[in-house]
Design an enzyme around this catalytic site. Sequence first.
Site, short mmCIF file in Angstrom:
data_model
loop_
_atom_site.label_atom_id
_atom_site.label_comp_id
_atom_site.label_asym_id
_atom_site.label_seq_id
_atom_site.Cartn_x
_atom_site.Cartn_y
_atom_site.Cartn_z
N ASP A 58 0.83 -1.20 0.00
CA ASP A 58 0.00 0.00 0.00
C ASP A 58 0.87 1.26 0.00
OD1 ASP A 58 -1.60 2.25 1.29
OD2 ASP A 58 -3.16 0.73 1.06
N ARG A 59 0.73 2.05 -1.04
CA ARG A 59 1.54 3.27 -1.19
C ARG A 59 1.19 4.31 -0.13
NH1 ARG A 59 -0.42 -0.38 -3.79
NH2 ARG A 59 -2.14 0.94 -4.47
N CYS A 93 -2.33 5.13 -10.86
CA CYS A 93 -2.45 5.21 -9.40
C CYS A 93 -1.82 6.53 -9.01
CB CYS A 93 -1.74 4.05 -8.72
SG CYS A 93 -1.61 4.23 -6.91
N ASN A 94 -2.62 7.44 -8.49
CA ASN A 94 -2.10 8.76 -8.14
C ASN A 94 -1.03 8.69 -7.05
OD1 ASN A 94 -4.04 11.07 -9.45
ND2 ASN A 94 -5.19 9.19 -9.06
N THR A 95 -1.31 7.93 -5.99
CA THR A 95 -0.40 7.88 -4.84
C THR A 95 0.97 7.34 -5.24
OG1 THR A 95 -2.35 7.42 -3.48
CG2 THR A 95 -0.22 7.20 -2.43
N ALA A 96 1.00 6.40 -6.19
CA ALA A 96 2.27 5.82 -6.63
C ALA A 96 3.21 6.86 -7.21
CB ALA A 96 2.01 4.70 -7.64
N THR A 135 -6.21 9.71 -1.57
CA THR A 135 -5.79 8.94 -0.41
C THR A 135 -5.10 9.87 0.58
OG1 THR A 135 -3.58 8.42 -1.24
CG2 THR A 135 -5.37 6.92 -1.86
N LYS A 174 -11.85 -0.86 -3.42
CA LYS A 174 -10.83 -1.89 -3.57
C LYS A 174 -11.36 -3.27 -3.17
CE LYS A 174 -6.77 1.11 -3.04
NZ LYS A 174 -6.12 0.78 -4.32
N CYS A 205 -7.75 10.03 -6.86
CA CYS A 205 -7.46 8.62 -6.59
C CYS A 205 -8.28 7.86 -7.62
CB CYS A 205 -7.86 8.22 -5.16
SG CYS A 205 -7.80 6.44 -4.88
#
Length: 238
Positions: A58-59, A93-96, A135, A174, A205
């Site tokens: 999980d980023r 994936c934005n957080t990545a 997120t 998810k 996200c």
Amino acid sequence: MTWFDDRHGCPPRLVGVLGGMGPAATADFYSKLIEETPATGDQSHVPVVIWADPRIPDRSLNLLGLGEDPTPQLQHGMQALKRAGCEVLAVPCNTAHAFVPRLADEAGLELVSIVEVTADALASAGVTAAGLLATSGTLHSGLYADALRKREIEAVEPSADEQRQVSAVIAAVKAGAVTAAHRHTLAEVAQALTERGAEQVVAACTEIVLALDSSRVPVPVVDPARLLARRVAAVSLG
């Protein structure tokens, strides 16, 4: 029209999609890439290799100091895409994006950043304040806030209580367990952002867009996954 016959006389560049974060968001992105490609048949679509590995840690938790570093698995996926012949990298994936720019450079892949593409679109639209549904890790990292600030756009973020609600919706997507209550809650948070000055709301996200009913938000809702798909198609096809 064949894949050798694009408007510049060159073959399209092979796109690598680093996905699985999560699986539904990856499938949604590929659907949008197909929709955003000006194709007349199979042969004029963007050639794509999808590496979808849901085992990547999980980023968001890592950025908050609560989870395993996803970097090794992200590197592994990029190396696989590079070996497959990919030149262009898309990560839905934005957080990545707190991790992937440096890794893409190291792998020799041209990253089309979902964050930069979205910030460019907001600036082009003359937006001066944008609401962020993302997120907790994305917000904590300042990914969007920094990109927007460079373009003189204010980032309007949820309160702590609202963010807990947003996180619950993301988790439900998810898990494949989104309910009407989740959709209602997310729309309420989006509306609260508009009441605090957001001229547009960014579904920052890739799970958010799968749960947010944009018809219940009084301002335009920006879908970064669609913007990314549009830019990736343009980069691949030249």
